[in-house]
Scaffold this motif. Structure first.
Motif, PDB file in Angstrom:
ATOM      1  N   LEU A 142       0.842  -1.188   0.000  1.00 23.51           N
ATOM      2  CA  LEU A 142       0.000   0.000   0.000  1.00 23.51           C
ATOM      3  C   LEU A 142       0.878   1.238   0.000  1.00 23.51           C
ATOM      4  O   LEU A 142       1.922   1.276   0.665  1.00 23.51           O
ATOM      5  N   SER A 143       0.462   2.247  -0.723  1.00 26.36           N
ATOM      6  CA  SER A 143       1.164   3.534  -0.703  1.00 26.36           C
ATOM      7  C   SER A 143       0.148   4.651  -0.552  1.00 26.36           C
ATOM      8  O   SER A 143      -0.962   4.589  -1.113  1.00 26.36           O
ATOM      9  N   SER A 144       0.499   5.671   0.219  1.00 31.79           N
ATOM     10  CA  SER A 144      -0.369   6.847   0.385  1.00 31.79           C
ATOM     11  C   SER A 144       0.421   8.088   0.006  1.00 31.79           C
ATOM     12  O   SER A 144       1.648   8.109   0.104  1.00 31.79           O
ATOM     13  N   SER A 145      -0.327   9.131  -0.399  1.00 32.16           N
ATOM     14  CA  SER A 145       0.349  10.272  -1.005  1.00 32.16           C
ATOM     15  C   SER A 145      -0.384  11.570  -0.693  1.00 32.16           C
ATOM     16  O   SER A 145      -1.523  11.581  -0.204  1.00 32.16           O
ATOM     17  N   ASP A 146       0.296  12.654  -1.009  1.00 29.32           N
ATOM     18  CA  ASP A 146      -0.323  13.969  -0.907  1.00 29.32           C
ATOM     19  C   ASP A 146      -1.380  14.190  -1.986  1.00 29.32           C
ATOM     20  O   ASP A 146      -2.086  15.219  -1.960  1.00 29.32           O
ATOM     21  N   ASP A 147      -1.495  13.238  -2.939  1.00 22.69           N
ATOM     22  CA  ASP A 147      -2.568  13.344  -3.925  1.00 22.69           C
ATOM     23  C   ASP A 147      -3.896  12.834  -3.376  1.00 22.69           C
ATOM     24  O   ASP A 147      -4.869  12.699  -4.106  1.00 22.69           O
ATOM     25  N   MET A 148      -3.907  12.520  -2.038  1.00 24.71           N
ATOM     26  CA  MET A 148      -5.104  12.126  -1.283  1.00 24.71           C
ATOM     27  C   MET A 148      -5.588  10.716  -1.632  1.00 24.71           C
ATOM     28  O   MET A 148      -6.693  10.323  -1.277  1.00 24.71           O
ATOM     29  N   LEU A 149      -4.727   9.954  -2.327  1.00 28.77           N
ATOM     30  CA  LEU A 149      -5.079   8.598  -2.737  1.00 28.77           C
ATOM     31  C   LEU A 149      -4.264   7.559  -1.975  1.00 28.77           C
ATOM     32  O   LEU A 149      -3.135   7.819  -1.548  1.00 28.77           O
ATOM     33  N   ILE A 150      -4.842   6.384  -1.867  1.00 30.15           N
ATOM     34  CA  ILE A 150      -4.140   5.195  -1.365  1.00 30.15           C
ATOM     35  C   ILE A 150      -4.208   4.160  -2.485  1.00 30.15           C
ATOM     36  O   ILE A 150      -5.289   3.896  -3.031  1.00 30.15           O
ATOM     37  N   LYS A 151      -3.061   3.581  -2.833  1.00 34.11           N
ATOM     38  CA  LYS A 151      -3.015   2.631  -3.939  1.00 34.11           C
ATOM     39  C   LYS A 151      -2.466   1.289  -3.454  1.00 34.11           C
ATOM     40  O   LYS A 151      -1.567   1.239  -2.604  1.00 34.11           O
ATOM     41  N   LEU A 152      -3.017   0.240  -4.053  1.00 28.55           N
ATOM     42  CA  LEU A 152      -2.600  -1.125  -3.729  1.00 28.55           C
ATOM     43  C   LEU A 152      -1.859  -1.706  -4.926  1.00 28.55           C
ATOM     44  O   LEU A 152      -2.378  -1.700  -6.049  1.00 28.55           O
ATOM     45  N   TRP A 153      -0.649  -2.239  -4.673  1.00 26.79           N
ATOM     46  CA  TRP A 153       0.220  -2.754  -5.733  1.00 26.79           C
ATOM     47  C   TRP A 153       0.483  -4.238  -5.478  1.00 26.79           C
ATOM     48  O   TRP A 153       0.647  -4.664  -4.343  1.00 26.79           O
TER      49      TRP A 153
END
Length: 967
Positions: A142-153
């Motif tokens: 999982l990664s979280s960002s200042d783009d307000m998204l959380i992504k699963l890889w």
């Protein structure tokens, strides 16, 4: 009080009593020792992670690098130059040997931390990457960002983005998987909320709101008893959430700036929070009391890292990274004399019986297949647990309190306030240290005596005496009246008493001391009524041994002290002799010993129990030997397996009992060594015959020589092929036949120096010459023949020519034979006569006592003596073939040195060219032609026709020689 707890906090952690209208709460802090393991200065550390098997700390730095520190060696062992922008998150993926890093350039990079190669690089977000979380079992990140998204890889799908989680309205600062349900995770955002998500669902399960400012960090409670989350925010608060009721159960206030990191500790009942105020605060996870505040003066705190199964804690600061160890990693466990084990995992208590394990299932060093049974929960967080001497009761100590339970049913027997609790040898006696200035003793669970030591008590130790630890000493007191028995100026870490109460080990930082306690002397002193000195009774203890080894855990079995070391070994010490039983593959702690099973049990921090065989009969035998009770030792010995006899023999040798060691030993090498030390030649000889070892024969030969056993020495040297020793022996004894045999043996073995020396001592010069020739040293043979056997010079020169011609024909032809050129060898004819005269003398056998009569022979001038004999009319035949044969047939060994036949001269030819002398001697046609020329008067004697090149130029010496030949 938190109403969600089933048990009142009064019943669980606090003791109360009523006095008039007041209620007093005795709240004792957790005793958590903090030890720094790493302090590394660097650029700002934004994220830390601890490797589960290596002593590594991973740090993501604001300058774009990722470092791996070794906190054991305090150095950077690996580094990655990721980017020029800040790296805000980095994690280990141990099952792939990876490091995953996310940076402000919006890329995620994957490195192999063994080869340092870059495995993958891809653009993950459209703004700064704040956090990376690795799924504990699936190939997910999982990664979280200042783009307000959380992504699963999914790395098994070539890092395909398989899901995007949308819902936050500001930067997503941190994400964390739920350890109890890895299908869910929580996220913290600067939108002031915490959201809980499920993998596979696009929408959050629920949202937790309560912070007044942005939430920076979030973490799950790792235990199974509380459905809790912890969060930290810019409102300077730490909040505890129940995610089943979706309510805030506690707010922790103490920080003076933004809270940047929070974590539940996976092994200890604490919550750790870090803030931009530069402090790390430790809170009790049940009472939520502030236990401790850490400040390492490295500016703002940015990251906290913990590891399941470890007490280590990692901290990331503006100016570097810190690793500390909180509390003890030693498992809270105890074993009674019958093999029943009780341990505590957090507050849950379990028991098992080691006797239930089938003997066929026990392998040395292998984990025992045991199953534990739940006993219930402990009302305090256990930090130590110990059975009393008979195993009926077990005490749990922690949180500044103690509770004594019955061992079988785990029922509360008694409780009280205590920083430390120790049992006495008597089953119902114990002592507690309530504070640094107050100690109480109890008998049959009733308070007997309280006293204040005249120093700050930093710890207490149980056993035959009550030990109280001072700053740099330990003071022992008797249990009955708490009188000073003896003060000893060492700084102890542990104190271990033997079962008999006569031996005690004081384990210090770098070594341990074994002392013997004389209770009779102490009793007589106390009975005398004399005032007790400040340092106690002088003769109360005697130092028996000092051992330079570090004790981690230990216990006595009889008079044998068994202990584990910091170097992962199991040792035992009897009589000052330390024996290593086993080498361990990890850090382990002694659990107990079952004499009936002859097995030693150890436990690791994961509560895995392993067992090793340790024979009770061996320990009893060694104990009897140490006590010098040899009668008892002899009775025990037959019960010891034969496989242990050699270990016992080495122990006996270390005790100075070599005769007994010789009797017990079965290893031939060790038995031979002991027999040699004792001078037991017969036993050593028998072992050497069986072993057929040259080294043993040489060792025995030296012993035989020292014992004046010449016959045995000769046999040993012969079997060992110690020809140098035989040469010394035979020459010293005057043994001519022995020297003859030695010369033949040495020559056959190629030991030419020994053979030559033997022949030379025997005056067998002919054999010396033959040895030199057969060994290819013909030049030395020629010079030796010129000195000692002139008659052999022509034969040797011819051999020399043949050998030299293989290298250089011209050099070979230049060699002169004294039989052909006697004018080049002064006194050669006289030397031949001297040789013949000496031949009879060389054959004589002269005993050693004739030395004085012949001492002047070495300075005799044989040539002058021979001339004198000839001048006086004595007829001496010259040595030749006949005389040589006679001399060869008349050889007899003698011990006087060989007499010289003539002084050595150089056997060199004066011919200008080798072809001249060769043609003069070999070519009859040339000689006939030369005589014809002389007969007609036409000859020019300075120029003679040669057989090879026609003309031979002669110098003056050759001219004279030629004239003599013509005459």
């Amino acid at each position: 009080l938190y109403n969600g707890e089933k048990k009142s906090i009064f019943n669980r952690l606090l003791r109360w009593k009523s006095s008039s209208s007041h209620i007093w709460l005795l709240i004792m802090p957790l005793r958590l020792d903090v030890k720094r393991k790493l302090s590394a200065r660097s650029d700002r550390v934004k994220c830390v992670d601890i490797h589960p098997s290596e002593p590594w700390l991973l740090g993501a730095l604001y300058n774009g690098n990722v470092y791996i520190w070794n906190y054991s060696t305090q150095v950077v062992v690996k580094s990655f130059e990721v980017t020029e922008l800040p790296v805000r998150s980095a994690r280990f993926v141990v099952r792939k040997q990876w490091v995953i890093a996310g940076a402000d350039d919006m890329f995620i990079r994957v490195y192999n931390y063994n080869t340092l190669e870059k495995v993958k690089t891809f653009e993950a977000h459209s703004d700064y990457i704040r956090c990376i979380a690795v799924h504990p079992t699936q190939p997910y990140v999982l990664s979280s960002s200042d783009d307000m998204l959380i992504k699963l890889w999914d790395w098994d799908k070539n890092w395909q983005n398989i899901q995007v989680f949308e819902g936050h309205t500001h930067y997503v600062m941190q994400i964390a998987f739920n350890p109890k349900d890895t299908n869910t995770f929580a996220s913290a955002s600067l939108d002031r909320t915490i959201k809980v998500w499920s993998l596979g669902s696009m929408q959050p399960n629920f949202t937790l709101e309560g912070h007044d400012k942005g939430v920076n960090c979030v973490d799950y409670y790792p235990g199974g008893d509380k459905p809790f989350l912890v969060s930290g925010a810019d409102d300077k608060l730490v909040k505890i959430w129940d995610y089943t009721t979706k309510t805030c159960v506690q707010t922790l206030e103490s920080h003076t700036h933004n809270v940047s990191a929070v974590s539940f500790h996976p092994e200890l009942p604490i919550i750790i929070s870090g803030s931009e105020d530069g402090t790390v605060r430790i809170w009790h996870s049940s009472t939520y009391r502030l236990e401790s505040t850490l400040n390492y003066a490295m500016e703002r705190v940015w990251a906290i890292g913990v590891l399941k199964g470890s007490n280590k804690l990692a901290l990331g600061y503006d100016e570097g990274a810190i690793v500390i160890k909180i509390g003890r990693e030693e498992p809270v466990s105890s074993m009674d004399p019958s093999g029943k084990v009780i341990w505590a995992k957090h507050t849950e208590v379990q028991t098992l019986n080691l006797r239930s394990v089938e003997e066929s299932d026990i392998q040395d060093g292998e984990r025992l297949p045991v199953s534990a049974k739940d006993l219930g929960s402990c009302e305090i967080f256990p930090q130590t647990m110990r059975h009393n001497s008979n195993g009926r009761f077990v005490v749990v100590c922690g949180d500044g309190e103690f509770i004594v339970y019955t061992a079988l049913q785990f029922r509360n027997k008694t409780f009280g306030q205590a920083l430390d609790f120790v049992w006495a040898d008597d089953s119902g006696d114990y002592a507690v240290r309530e504070s640094t200035s107050k100690i109480k003793t109890f008998k049959n669970f009733k308070e007997k005596k309280a006293f204040k030591p005249p120093f700050s008590a930093e710890g207490i130790f149980g056993g035959a005496l009550l030990g109280v630890k001072g700053q740099d000493f330990i003071c022992f007191y008797d249990w009955d009246e708490c009188r000073v028995v003896r003060r000893i100026d060492v700084t102890p870490k542990h104190v271990y008493w033997s079962e008999s109460g006569t031996l005690v080990v004081i384990a210090c930082e770098q070594s341990f001391y074994i002392l013997k306690y004389d209770r009779d002397i102490v009793a007589r002193f106390f009975d005398s009524g004399a005032p007790i000195p400040e340092d106690g009774v002088d003769s109360a203890f005697d130092l028996v041994h000092e051992i330079s080894d570090r004790v981690r855990t230990g216990r006595w079995v009889g008079d044998c002290f068994i202990y584990t070391t910091n170097t992962a070994r199991v040792n035992y010490c009897v009589g000052g002799e330390v024996t290593t039983l086993y080498h361990l593959d990890r850090k382990m702690y002694l659990l107990g010993y079952l004499a009936s099973a002859n097995r030693l049990y150890l436990i690791d921090k994961e509560f895995s129990i392993v067992s090793y065989q340790l024979l009770q009969s061996v320990l009893e035998y060694k104990t009897a030997v140490v006590r010098r009770d040899f009668e008892a030792a002899d009775k025990i010995l037959p019960s010891v397996p034969q496989s242990e006899y050699n270990k016992i023999a080495r122990f006996l040798e270390s005790q100075g009992l070599k005769e007994q060691a010789l009797h017990v030993a079965t290893d031939p090498d060790f038995k031979f060594e002991i027999a040699v030390q004792l001078g037991r030649l017969e036993i050593a000889h028998k072992i050497a015959l069986e072993a057929e070892s040259e080294a043993k024969w040489k060792q025995l030969a030296d012993l035989a020589v020292a014992s004046a056993n010449v016959g045995l020495a000769e046999e040993c040297m012969t079997r060992a092929k110690d020809y140098a020793g035989l040469l010394l022996t035979y020459s010293a004894r005057g043994d001519a036949s022995g020297l003859t045999k030695l010369a033949q043996l040495a020559a056959a073995e190629g030991k030419n120096n020994i053979a030559f020396a033997s022949w030379f001592i025997l005056n067998r010069v002919e054999d010396c010459l033959d040895l030199l020739c057969t060994s290819g040293r013909i030049a030395e043979a020629a010079f030796m023949a010129r000195t000692y056997l002139p008659s052999q010079v022509p034969r040797i020169v011819e051999l020399w020519r043949q050998d030299l011609s293989q290298v250089n024909d011209k050099a070979a032809a230049s060699l002169a034979d004294p039989a052909q050129y006697p004018n080049l060898f002064s006194d050669y004819a006289t030397a031949l006569k001297a040789e013949a005269y000496q031949a009879t003398l060389r054959s004589e056998l002269l005993p050693a006592d004739a030395y004085l009569a012949h001492a002047e022979d070495t300075s005799m001038d044989l040539i002058a003596e021979t001339r004198a004999l000839l001048d006086s009319g004595v007829d001496i035949p010259s040595a030749g073939a006949t005389s040589n044969a006679a001399a060869q047939s008349a050889k007899a060994p003698a011990l006087n040195g060989p007499s010289k036949a003539a002084a050595p001269t150089a056997a060199t030819s004066a011919a200008a060219k080798a072809a001249a002398s060769s043609s003069l001697e070999a070519d009859l046609d040339d000689i006939d032609h030369m005589l014809e020329c002389i007969g007609t008067g036409d000859a020019d004697l300075t120029r003679i026709p040669g057989s090879s090149d026609g003309i031979v130029d002669l110098n003056s010496d050759e001219f004279d020689f030629l004239q003599d030949e013509i005459k």
